[in-house]
Motif scaffolding. Structure first.
Motif, PDB file in Angstrom:
ATOM      1  N   GLY A   1      36.463  37.393  40.365  1.00 56.91           N
ATOM      2  CA  GLY A   1      37.101  38.668  40.084  1.00 56.91           C
ATOM      3  C   GLY A   1      37.145  38.900  38.595  1.00 56.91           C
ATOM      4  O   GLY A   1      36.119  38.858  37.906  1.00 56.91           O
ATOM      5  N   SER A   2      38.343  39.118  38.049  1.00 57.33           N
ATOM      6  CA  SER A   2      38.503  39.359  36.615  1.00 57.33           C
ATOM      7  C   SER A   2      38.701  38.080  35.815  1.00 57.33           C
ATOM      8  O   SER A   2      38.832  38.127  34.586  1.00 57.33           O
ATOM      9  CB  SER A   2      39.710  40.278  36.390  1.00 57.33           C
ATOM     10  OG  SER A   2      40.891  39.678  36.924  1.00 57.33           O
TER      11      SER A   2
ATOM     12  N   ASP B   1      37.307  37.866  46.313  1.00 59.79           N
ATOM     13  CA  ASP B   1      36.615  37.555  45.057  1.00 59.79           C
ATOM     14  C   ASP B   1      35.967  36.183  45.062  1.00 59.79           C
ATOM     15  O   ASP B   1      35.190  35.864  44.161  1.00 59.79           O
ATOM     16  CB  ASP B   1      37.618  37.638  43.902  1.00 59.79           C
ATOM     17  CG  ASP B   1      38.225  39.020  43.776  1.00 59.79           C
ATOM     18  OD1 ASP B   1      37.490  39.954  43.408  1.00 59.79           O
ATOM     19  OD2 ASP B   1      39.428  39.172  44.059  1.00 59.79           O
TER      20      ASP B   1
ATOM     21  N   PRO C   1      42.771  38.140  41.327  1.00 60.05           N
ATOM     22  CA  PRO C   1      41.696  37.842  42.282  1.00 60.05           C
ATOM     23  C   PRO C   1      42.198  37.146  43.546  1.00 60.05           C
ATOM     24  O   PRO C   1      43.132  36.341  43.504  1.00 60.05           O
ATOM     25  CB  PRO C   1      40.764  36.942  41.481  1.00 60.05           C
ATOM     26  CG  PRO C   1      41.004  37.314  40.061  1.00 60.05           C
ATOM     27  CD  PRO C   1      42.466  37.612  39.979  1.00 60.05           C
TER      28      PRO C   1
ATOM     29  N   LEU D   1      45.096  33.229  40.102  1.00 57.50           N
ATOM     30  CA  LEU D   1      44.214  33.276  41.267  1.00 57.50           C
ATOM     31  C   LEU D   1      45.071  32.973  42.485  1.00 57.50           C
ATOM     32  O   LEU D   1      45.857  32.026  42.469  1.00 57.50           O
ATOM     33  CB  LEU D   1      43.089  32.240  41.158  1.00 57.50           C
ATOM     34  CG  LEU D   1      42.097  32.391  39.998  1.00 57.50           C
ATOM     35  CD1 LEU D   1      41.303  31.109  39.824  1.00 57.50           C
ATOM     36  CD2 LEU D   1      41.164  33.558  40.243  1.00 57.50           C
TER      37      LEU D   1
ATOM     38  N   LYS E   1      44.175  42.858  49.844  1.00 53.41           N
ATOM     39  CA  LYS E   1      43.412  42.964  48.600  1.00 53.41           C
ATOM     40  C   LYS E   1      43.701  44.272  47.869  1.00 53.41           C
ATOM     41  O   LYS E   1      43.774  44.299  46.622  1.00 53.41           O
ATOM     42  CB  LYS E   1      41.918  42.854  48.915  1.00 53.41           C
ATOM     43  CG  LYS E   1      40.983  43.102  47.744  1.00 53.41           C
ATOM     44  CD  LYS E   1      41.124  42.060  46.658  1.00 53.41           C
ATOM     45  CE  LYS E   1      40.095  42.308  45.551  1.00 53.41           C
ATOM     46  NZ  LYS E   1      40.349  41.466  44.364  1.00 53.41           N
TER      47      LYS E   1
END
Length: 398
Positions: A14-15, A98, A78, A54, A72
């Motif tokens: 993800g990020s 993710d 994520p 996370l 989500k």
């Protein structure tokens, strides 16, 4: 001791970047079955507030997989799907999450893993290979007789090599065991023979206190050797406690700097204030601050500023009047009954003035004010310090 991070491949969850020169991220796992969307989200939002970077959810059945889109869509960090046994759950989860975690020891025939690889490739997400001492492949149990560090490392390396053979490298790896020594040895063995990012943890560590101690010992040693790119402290407790302990482990090794670090004297017959109560209340009332600030609570003025000189700010108790000090220098005298209130006000003001950015320590700043230790050498690979009673086995590629 200077910690030199092991050089690993970097992946994106993800990020969040994992591996390479990215900060060691802290993650946790939710408790409710995902069908309870409201309950799962309530826990996720508390984890986000605590700084969890996370979040993993168990996906035991299709009902759980069906709930993933709703979950989500209402979270900011994520999401990782934890899959065992049924690879079809991974195929469905890959459309939403993710990262997908599978265990080669229980996912079944290789063609099922190939379908999972295709799915995560299609959606551009990484795979976590999660090896566990309780679910090793049958042939490895027959080879070693029982779960060992070598068996865990060989299982993980076999999976990695099989994925590499089909061109897949977008992965991180975990080799968890509830036995601290076994987990440390397994991670260490793997780390000498592959450069994929490692998710470290001591599985089934125990209750809040027991699990925290086991995790601090096992993860602390691994991190001190430069091993570990993301971690979870597995506790039989509120998952928010996992996040708190995870950050405390990283802060104690100066690998992360986030939030208030309360240091307090162990108390003795000289104390003039209730150090235990104050220290606990400080951690509770200053838990919202993310700026790295070290706060000292000392029970008397015998050593006072001297013992708290490493703190950014602190107090020392006295008979009716205590002192408030900053950066090792006396700031002002405060009536004992006002010490805690005054200290909290000053810490909040200090955090506001710093604007969320903390000092860099032997490293460079990341956007969230985190300091990362990096070796000045070009090659960051670790020369193992630990002395072992056996030669390092070069585990076979199958």
């Amino acid at each position: 001791m200077y910690i030199s991070r092991r050089k690993t491949k970097q992946i994106q969850v993800g990020s969040v970047k994992v591996g390479g020169d990215a900060p060691i991220s802290v993650q946790s796992m939710t408790i409710p079955h995902p069908r309870d969307v409201a309950g799962t989200l309530e826990q996720i939002h508390r984890l986000e507030k605590a700084g969890c970077e996370l979040i993993r959810v168990a996906v035991p059945d299709m009902e759980a997989a069906d709930a993933l889109p709703k979950i989500k869509s209402q979270m900011t960090v994520p999401l990782i799907a934890d899959i065992h046994f049924d690879h079809r759950l991974a195929l469905k989860a890959a459309k939403v999450v993710d990262c997908v975690r599978i265990n080669p020891g229980n996912i079944g025939p290789w063609w099922k893993t190939e379908e999972v690889i295709q799915a995560v490739n299609d959606y551009g997400i990484p795979l976590r290979i999660g090896v566990n001492g309780g679910s090793l492949e049958k042939h490895l149990l027959e080879k070693y007789g029982y779960p060992t560090a070598e068996a865990l490392a060989e299982s993980a390396l076999n999976a990695v090599h099989a994925l590499e053979d089909v061109g897949f490298t977008n992965m991180k790896v975990s080799l968890k065991a509830s036995d601290v020594h076994m987990a440390m040895d397994a991670y260490w063995l793997f780390a000498q023979q592959a450069n994929y990012p490692l998710h470290i943890g001591i599985t089934e560590a125990g209750t809040a206190m027991t699990g925290a101690v086991k995790s601090a010992m096992g993860l602390g040693w691994l991190l001190s050797q430069g091993i570990g790119d993301t971690l979870r402290v597995s506790l039989a407790a509120d998952p928010v406690e996992e996040v708190k302990v995870g950050f405390e482990i990283l802060k104690s090794l100066e690998l992360r700097h986030r939030g208030v670090n309360v240091i307090a004297c162990p108390t003795c017959g000289r104390v003039e204030i209730d150090v235990v109560k104050m220290a606990n209340e400080l951690e509770h009332r200053l838990g919202h601050i993310t700026t790295p600030i070290t706060v000292s609570v000392l029970g008397c003025v015998v050593n006072g500023i001297g013992e708290g000189k490493e703190a950014d700010i602190g107090i020392a108790g006295g008979q009716g009047v205590g002192i408030l000090f900053k950066k090792g220098k006396l700031y002002k005298r405060v009536p004992s009954e006002d010490l805690l209130h005054t200290l909290i006000e000053e810490v909040e003001l200090m955090a506001k003035e710093q604007g969320g950015q903390g000092p860099s320590v032997n490293g460079h700043e990341t956007p969230d004010g985190v300091s990362i230790h990096q070796s000045p050498m070009e090659d960051l690979s670790l020369s193992p310090i630990r002395s072992v009673s056996r030669e390092l086995p070069v585990l076979p590629r199958q």
